[in-house]
Design an enzyme around this catalytic site. Structure first.
Site, PDB file in Angstrom:
ATOM      1  N   ASP A  71       0.812  -1.210   0.000  1.00  0.00           N
ATOM      2  CA  ASP A  71       0.000   0.000   0.000  1.00  0.00           C
ATOM      3  C   ASP A  71       0.851   1.268   0.000  1.00  0.00           C
ATOM      4  O   ASP A  71       0.480   2.276  -0.605  1.00  0.00           O
ATOM      5  CB  ASP A  71      -0.923   0.008   1.216  1.00  0.00           C
ATOM      6  CG  ASP A  71      -2.133  -0.904   1.039  1.00  0.00           C
ATOM      7  OD1 ASP A  71      -2.325  -1.438  -0.077  1.00  0.00           O
ATOM      8  OD2 ASP A  71      -2.884  -1.098   2.017  1.00  0.00           O
ATOM      9  N   ASN A 144      -4.087   9.487   2.059  1.00  0.00           N
ATOM     10  CA  ASN A 144      -4.563   8.905   3.315  1.00  0.00           C
ATOM     11  C   ASN A 144      -4.914   9.970   4.348  1.00  0.00           C
ATOM     12  O   ASN A 144      -6.036  10.048   4.820  1.00  0.00           O
ATOM     13  CB  ASN A 144      -3.498   7.981   3.909  1.00  0.00           C
ATOM     14  CG  ASN A 144      -3.732   6.518   3.609  1.00  0.00           C
ATOM     15  OD1 ASN A 144      -4.705   6.161   2.959  1.00  0.00           O
ATOM     16  ND2 ASN A 144      -2.852   5.666   4.082  1.00  0.00           N
ATOM     17  N   ASP A 145      -3.909  10.761   4.724  1.00  0.00           N
ATOM     18  CA  ASP A 145      -4.141  11.693   5.825  1.00  0.00           C
ATOM     19  C   ASP A 145      -3.084  12.790   5.882  1.00  0.00           C
ATOM     20  O   ASP A 145      -2.005  12.685   5.289  1.00  0.00           O
ATOM     21  CB  ASP A 145      -4.170  10.951   7.175  1.00  0.00           C
ATOM     22  CG  ASP A 145      -2.968  10.050   7.406  1.00  0.00           C
ATOM     23  OD1 ASP A 145      -1.830  10.459   7.126  1.00  0.00           O
ATOM     24  OD2 ASP A 145      -3.161   8.906   7.865  1.00  0.00           O
ATOM     25  N   ASP A 174      -1.394  15.613  21.493  1.00  0.00           N
ATOM     26  CA  ASP A 174      -0.250  15.264  20.646  1.00  0.00           C
ATOM     27  C   ASP A 174      -0.420  15.718  19.200  1.00  0.00           C
ATOM     28  O   ASP A 174       0.537  15.682  18.423  1.00  0.00           O
ATOM     29  CB  ASP A 174      -0.026  13.745  20.668  1.00  0.00           C
ATOM     30  CG  ASP A 174       0.543  13.265  21.996  1.00  0.00           C
ATOM     31  OD1 ASP A 174       0.799  14.122  22.863  1.00  0.00           O
ATOM     32  OD2 ASP A 174       0.716  12.041  22.177  1.00  0.00           O
ATOM     33  N   THR A 185      -8.647   3.837   7.697  1.00  0.00           N
ATOM     34  CA  THR A 185      -8.194   2.573   8.289  1.00  0.00           C
ATOM     35  C   THR A 185      -6.700   2.580   8.587  1.00  0.00           C
ATOM     36  O   THR A 185      -6.134   1.554   8.942  1.00  0.00           O
ATOM     37  CB  THR A 185      -8.517   1.396   7.349  1.00  0.00           C
ATOM     38  OG1 THR A 185      -8.052   1.706   6.033  1.00  0.00           O
ATOM     39  CG2 THR A 185     -10.003   1.119   7.305  1.00  0.00           C
ATOM     40  N   ALA A 186      -6.055   3.752   8.471  1.00  0.00           N
ATOM     41  CA  ALA A 186      -4.621   3.854   8.753  1.00  0.00           C
ATOM     42  C   ALA A 186      -4.422   4.456  10.152  1.00  0.00           C
ATOM     43  O   ALA A 186      -4.998   3.971  11.124  1.00  0.00           O
ATOM     44  CB  ALA A 186      -3.948   4.682   7.649  1.00  0.00           C
ATOM     45  N   GLN A 242       4.708  10.120   4.812  1.00  0.00           N
ATOM     46  CA  GLN A 242       5.847  10.028   3.893  1.00  0.00           C
ATOM     47  C   GLN A 242       6.607  11.335   3.742  1.00  0.00           C
ATOM     48  O   GLN A 242       7.821  11.334   3.586  1.00  0.00           O
ATOM     49  CB  GLN A 242       5.362   9.545   2.519  1.00  0.00           C
ATOM     50  CG  GLN A 242       4.772   8.138   2.546  1.00  0.00           C
ATOM     51  CD  GLN A 242       4.238   7.684   1.202  1.00  0.00           C
ATOM     52  OE1 GLN A 242       3.988   8.488   0.305  1.00  0.00           O
ATOM     53  NE2 GLN A 242       4.034   6.380   1.029  1.00  0.00           N
TER      54      GLN A 242
END
Length: 284
Positions: A71, A144-145, A174, A185-186, A242
């Site tokens: 993924d 994703n985010d 945080d 779902t990550a 990333q």
């Protein structure tokens, strides 16, 4: 584009995995046997000692991208190719992913079905993230985010949040995750956020270890926009786990759903809930 119209593909391999060389040759042979030309990304090519094509030139030349890895490889490919608006197929080398759901052993049958029109292209929402200062603006995309967090584990962070220009919440903890349905779902689910159906036009704000137990995840409609800023001298904006960018107190982060979508090629019978149950082990 319909997947059945694909005549040229660009291939990206999982980085730092030269042992994928034989798998690449197998993948290349399968596509060529079905009349589809195959081009390899130059970074992937250098890894397995094959001449490749520079990524942007590759995207302008091919009809679709195919990733061989997991993924993470697919997410990177989607983000880097997003401006070219081409679909991506994930072939997994290892275990089944949420996104890369075709095994190399199944690929021949999959490609045969694809050229006969028996596959589908799903459209997934993508976050447009802008870091704005008085004289500058930097735009990025997150599949994703996006995470706004503290630069040091020894301190908590204050994050002032506005929705459509109106004060919404001040998070203290945080950090905060803003996730797409695909990214739900990550990191989002690990932080206690909800699982969202991946084709939904929504996104979710999930606080990370909030100081107050009353701070809960919130799902927002896709037409809303978010602004986040912090009085802290430094913070970190992390895109899809990333890419990392520093944020200072004179800058703000603006997030909304991009007008375009990311396009993923799947088996015609692909069922998201089957993958969800298998990956999260629901019902065991």
């Amino acid at each position: 584009m319909q997947a059945s119209n694909i005549k040229k593909i660009g291939v990206l391999l999982r980085p730092s995995t030269p042992e994928l060389k034989s798998s690449y040759f197998k993948l290349e042979k399968i596509f060529k046997n079905h009349g589809i030309d195959v081009y390899l990304d130059s970074i992937s090519g250098a890894m397995i000692d094959i001449m490749g094509t520079e990524f942007d030139a590759l995207c302008m030349h091919v009809d679709a991208l195919v990733t061989l890895g997991g993924d993470g490889t697919l997410i990177s490919a989607v983000r880097r190719s997003f401006k070219y608006d081409i679909p991506v197929l994930g072939v997994y080398a290892g275990s089944l992913g949420f996104l890369a759901d075709v095994n190399l052993d199944e690929l021949d049958e999959f490609v045969e079905n694809m050229v006969r029109g028996k596959s589908r292209v799903d459209e997934r929402s993508v976050l447009e993230v802008r870091i704005v200062s008085e004289n500058d603006e930097r735009k990025m995309y997150a599949f994703n985010d996006m995470v706004l967090t503290r630069p040091s584990v020894s301190n908590m962070i204050h994050i002032e949040t506005l929705v459509d220009g109106k004060a919404f919440n001040t998070y203290y903890g945080d950090g905060v995750i803003v996730a797409t349905p695909t990214g739900s779902t990550a990191y989002n689910v690990s932080a206690g956020g909800p699982v969202l159906f991946p084709l939904s036009k929504v996104f979710v704000l999930t606080p990370i270890c909030p100081h107050s137990l009353t701070q809960r995840p919130v799902v927002l409609p896709g037409e809303f926009s978010i602004e986040m800023k912090t009085p802290e001298p430094r913070a970190l904006v992390i895109i899809d786990g990333q890419d990392m960018h520093e944020l200072d107190k004179n800058q703000s982060v603006h997030i909304k759903l991009a007008t375009r979508t990311a396009k993923l090629i799947h088996r015609e019978e692909f069922n998201y809930f089957d993958v969800l149950k298998q990956k999260l082990r629901w019902g065991e």
